[in-house]
Scaffold this motif. Structure first.
Motif, mmCIF file in Angstrom:
data_model
loop_
_atom_site.group_PDB
_atom_site.id
_atom_site.type_symbol
_atom_site.label_atom_id
_atom_site.label_comp_id
_atom_site.label_asym_id
_atom_site.label_seq_id
_atom_site.Cartn_x
_atom_site.Cartn_y
_atom_site.Cartn_z
ATOM 1 N N GLU A 284 0.825 -1.200 0.000
ATOM 2 C CA GLU A 284 0.000 0.000 0.000
ATOM 3 C C GLU A 284 0.867 1.260 0.000
ATOM 4 O O GLU A 284 2.046 1.217 0.364
ATOM 5 N N MET A 391 0.956 -3.077 4.718
ATOM 6 C CA MET A 391 -0.203 -2.226 4.992
ATOM 7 C C MET A 391 0.028 -1.454 6.284
ATOM 8 O O MET A 391 0.958 -1.751 7.040
ATOM 9 N N ARG A 394 -3.687 -2.917 11.072
ATOM 10 C CA ARG A 394 -5.044 -3.292 10.697
ATOM 11 C C ARG A 394 -6.064 -2.924 11.773
ATOM 12 O O ARG A 394 -5.776 -3.019 12.969
#
Length: 477
Positions: A284, A391, A394
């Motif tokens: 990402e 990423m 989360r």
């Protein structure tokens, strides 16, 4: 003694120096952090158990019986709930072990005690340390203090949440597929996975495929090195080591390398992963920005930087999954006790127990050959730079709690750069280098040569000094 309201603001190294100078005692330091845990611990889900009375007794024992030359003399920390401490419940993050109290401590716990540390309790872990997040049914989820709506990662998520929020100066974790580095990156910390065989009490040598090792989680590189020295040689150097196999290279002390932060090195940059043929891996923008920041830092510091040529490994996913499932198959729960396990654990356990021995042997052989290929492939680099995670941390509840296959794929998508380092037995360190616009920490991973912890600490210390993120405090502080 120093004003106790300021003790948690100090680095672990500064606290160690206060203890050595007699400006604070182990008992005073333990009491300060216990009070802080009582105030902030519940909203973070950092602890499986706090042992205030036992901690203060351990602190008094250190004052009476342990030489001040012990490397971690008087330093507060906590045992991960996967570790056994005699007389203290060891729940392994599971409802199935709610009443288990071991009679003996395991090697890592004995070593931190020999090093003079004072354990304040047990940090939270997911069930048996299997997932890369710390959200289970036995305890509240561990949350990153940078954003309480997001998880602290796993499986050493409680340890990372505690250190990031100043509930502990540092903490030992364990790492079988990224379980030190993932939560460290999620919480803006330094997390060091040592070489296989480096830490005697958590060497990885006895684990299936040699995956799981013990190592430090800390707020600074020097703090991580201080704890690593205590884990490697709790009675001082040269380190005692009860194995014929051990990590090559220096046995330490490692603190000097972290403090000096010297040297110019050749760094490779890797963006491919061995999971690329298993699922669609997307790095990402926030994770890519962290990697670009790491490359920029390396270039400004005078290191050589070049891309590592890709080398697809389509057999990796099947081999690693087989070993991961086989490891879960050995969990000592049978019959009705399985109903107390969480869905992911039951899925892994049943897959592992159904796995033919021939498939496990083939997977172990494949991974052994893979280890040799990777070490040869990376031999020309002093260290290899990757994103720490693909990423941002989360959100709590993001992982599928019922579908094991989907859950596993989610974990791979979140952290595709960590597990292969365990398979190869190499050392690796994560270090924060930037923050997102939303205030979430993002880091990079540096992977070293076998026994190359000192080089990793040197490079990470240089990144730490230049990145300018040390000293930034999370909202929960």
């Amino acid at each position: 003694m120093s004003d106790p309201v300021e003790l948690h603001d100090a680095t672990a190294l500064e606290l160690h120096q206060l203890l050595q100078r007699g400006e604070v005692s182990p008992s005073e330091l333990a009491a300060h952090f216990l009070a802080r845990i009582e105030r902030l611990g519940p909203e973070l889900g950092a602890f499986a158990q706090v042992d205030a009375d036992g901690a203060l007794e351990r602190a008094r024992r250190v004052e009476r019986e342990v030489p001040k030359t012990a490397p971690l003399w008087g330093m507060p920390l906590a045992d991960k709930d996967l570790q056994l401490r005699a007389g203290m419940p060891a729940r392994f993050g599971s409802r199935a072990f709610a009443d288990f109290v071991p009679l003996e401590s395991d090697a890592l716990v004995r070593d931190v005690d020999r090093a003079g540390a004072v354990s304040l309790g047990k940090t939270a872990t997911p069930e048996f340390g299997l997932p890369s997040y710390t959200e289970g049914l036995a305890f509240p989820p561990a949350r990153t203090p940078w954003d309480l709506s997001r998880g602290a990662g796993g499986s050493s998520g409680g340890a990372a949440a505690a250190v990031a929020a100043g509930l502990l100066p540092f903490a030992p974790g364990s790492d079988g597929g990224g379980s030190i580095r993932i939560p460290a990156a999620s919480c803006g910390l330094v997390g060091l996975k040592p070489s296989r065989g480096r830490v005697p009490g958590g060497s990885g040598i006895g684990s299936l495929a040699g995956l799981g090792v013990a190592g430090p989680i800390a707020r600074t590189v020097a703090d991580a090195a201080l704890l690593l020295d205590g884990l490697v040689a709790p009675a001082g150097y040269p380190a005692e080591h009860p194995f014929a196999l051990r990590a090559p290279g220096s046995d330490g002390p490692f603190l000097g390398a972290a403090i000096r932060g010297e040297g110019r090195y050749q760094l490779g940059v890797m963006t491919e992963t061995p999971w690329d043929d298993f699922t669609d891996i997307v790095v990402e923008p926030e994770a890519h920005a962290a990697l670009e920041r790491g490359i920029e830092l390396a270039d400004r510091l005078g290191h050589g930087v070049e891309a590592v040529p890709p080398a697809p490994e389509p057999g990796y996913a099947d081999a690693f999954r087989a070993v991961w499932q086989a490891g879960a198959g050995g969990i000592p729960v049978r019959g009705e006790g399985e109903e107390l396990l969480e869905p992911l654990t039951r899925w892994l356990l049943r897959r592992g127990r159904a796995l033919p021995a021939t498939e496990l042997v083939a997977a172990l052989s494949w991974l052994s050959d893979y280890e040799q290929r990777v070490i040869r492939r990376l031999a020309s680099y002093d260290a290899v730079l990757t994103p720490a995670l693909a990423m941002t941390p989360r959100p709590v509840g993001w992982y599928d709690a019922e579908d094991g296959e989907r859950n596993f794929a989610q974990q791979v998508a979140f952290t595709p750069f960590t597990s292969f380092v365990n398979v190869t037995g190499l050392p690796a360190i994560t270090v924060p280098v930037t923050f997102t616009e939303a205030g979430l920490p993002m880091g990079v991973q540096l992977i070293g040569r076998p026994g190359g912890e000192a080089v990793l600490l040197s490079i990470a210390a240089q990144f730490e000094r230049r990145a300018g993120v040390v000293g930034r405090r999370p909202p929960v502080w």
